[in-house]
Design an enzyme around this catalytic site. Structure first.
Site, short mmCIF file in Angstrom:
data_model
loop_
_atom_site.label_atom_id
_atom_site.label_comp_id
_atom_site.label_asym_id
_atom_site.label_seq_id
_atom_site.Cartn_x
_atom_site.Cartn_y
_atom_site.Cartn_z
N ASN A 10 3.66 -8.27 -1.69
CA ASN A 10 3.64 -7.09 -2.57
C ASN A 10 4.98 -6.39 -2.41
OD1 ASN A 10 3.21 -4.65 -3.82
ND2 ASN A 10 1.68 -3.91 -2.33
N LYS A 12 6.12 -3.90 -4.01
CA LYS A 12 6.08 -2.45 -4.28
C LYS A 12 7.24 -2.05 -5.20
CE LYS A 12 3.56 -1.91 -0.03
NZ LYS A 12 3.13 -1.07 1.08
N HIS A 97 -4.70 -0.79 -4.91
CA HIS A 97 -3.92 -0.65 -3.67
C HIS A 97 -4.03 0.79 -3.17
CE1 HIS A 97 -0.54 -0.40 -0.93
NE2 HIS A 97 -0.64 -1.71 -0.82
N GLU A 99 -1.95 2.81 -2.03
CA GLU A 99 -0.90 3.72 -2.51
C GLU A 99 -1.23 4.22 -3.92
OE1 GLU A 99 2.40 1.14 -1.73
OE2 GLU A 99 2.13 1.47 0.42
N GLU A 169 -7.17 -3.78 3.67
CA GLU A 169 -5.93 -3.15 4.11
C GLU A 169 -6.26 -1.78 4.72
OE1 GLU A 169 -2.32 -4.89 1.98
OE2 GLU A 169 -3.05 -3.25 0.76
N GLY A 175 2.54 -0.14 6.33
CA GLY A 175 3.90 0.38 6.47
C GLY A 175 4.12 1.19 7.74
N SER A 215 1.18 -4.14 7.84
CA SER A 215 2.17 -4.49 8.86
C SER A 215 2.07 -5.93 9.35
CB SER A 215 2.08 -3.51 10.04
OG SER A 215 2.35 -2.19 9.59
P1 PGA Z 1 3.07 -3.48 4.74
O1 PGA Z 1 2.26 -3.26 3.35
O2 PGA Z 1 3.01 -4.97 5.03
O3 PGA Z 1 4.45 -3.00 4.48
O4 PGA Z 1 2.33 -2.70 5.79
C1 PGA Z 1 1.12 -3.96 3.04
C2 PGA Z 1 0.61 -3.56 1.69
O5 PGA Z 1 0.73 -2.39 1.34
O6 PGA Z 1 0.10 -4.40 0.91
#
Ligand code: PGA
Length: 255
Positions: A10, A12, A97, A99, A169, A175, A215
């Protein structure tokens, strides 16, 4: 039940068109025969979908989008529909997601509409669910996931386990550099599989791919993938660099 692992990137809101094309090209060129034991998907930003789709043509890497709107077309300034994603070469679409839930007001109800509209055009939705840190600390993890699954999937009864994917997740792991332990991930993945099996039957629950996200890095993917109910990963930050993403793909293989 054997399930083909899926490692999804992803991206982003990162990468211009030329950066995206270059990263996708490096990734596709450097996959080896053995990497084919794992399905690979990348989800660049909307602006790069079409050009990246041309780079990925005749390669095993699948293309995904990060979001969609539930109407097919209309006066919805700034939105992108399922048929538009299909026409840009997408096979997958990330839905719900954290976010999007956190910053753009998505709810289980909008997630539900988005899931239905993706399925209608045979896009494979990657349904993202997960608890926040305070919900985990309050012992609410399973009730939060139960609600996200039952409201998100309201009115949806899937028969083909390959037509969708779930990504667990935990919001506190996205992140942040904090990963769920493999035991924590396994516990939740088993809960999700059990939930889906009860709702949609053993065929769907047993064969559904459940990804872990939060992560994921080359040094923790192997331990996560060793868990019986972890079928792959949704990778954010570590998917932006093709060399690191390739390492994750390689270390995800259990043989
Ligand atoms: P990250 O994000 O690997 O940077 O923690 C995962 C995600 O948001 O799908």
């Amino acid at each position: 039940m054997t399930r083909m692992p899926l490692i999804a990137g992803n991206w982003k809101m990162f990468k211009t068109v030329s950066e995206a094309v270059e990263t996708a090209g490096t990734l596709a060129r450097n996959l080896t025969g053995r990497d084919m034991e794992v399905q690979v998907m990348i989800a660049p930003p909307f602006t790069a979908l079409s050009p990246v789709s041309r780079v990925l043509k005749d390669t095993p890497v699948a293309l995904g989008a990060q979001n969609l709107f539930w109407e097919k077309e209309g006066a919805f300034t700034g939105e992108i529909s399922g048929p538009m994603l299909v026409s840009a070469g997408c096979r997958f679409v990330i839905v719900g997601h954290s976010e999007r839930r956190q910053y753009f007001g998505e709810t289980d109800e909008t997630v539900n509409k988005k899931l239905k509209s993706a399925l209608e055009v045979a896009l494979i939705p990657v349904l993202c669910i997960g608890e926040t840190e305070s919900q985990r600390e309050a012992g609410e993890t399973f009730s939060v996931l139960d609600k996200q699954l039952s409201d998100g999937l309201k009115g949806i009864k899937l028969k083909d386990p390959e037509s969708w994917v779930v990504a667990y997740e935990p919001v506190w792991a996205i992140g942040t550099g904090k990963t769920a332990t493999s035991a924590q991930a396994q516990e939740v993945h088993a809960f999700i599989r059990n939930w889906v099996t009860k709702a949609m039957g053993e065929n769907v629950g047993g064969a559904l791919r459940i990804l872990y996200g939060g992560s994921v890095k080359p040094d923790n993917i192997s331990e996560l993938m060793a868990m019986p109910d972890v079928d792959g990963a949704l990778v954010g930050g570590a998917s932006l660099d093709p060399d690191i993403f390739l390492e994750i793909i390689r270390y995800s293989r259990q043989t």
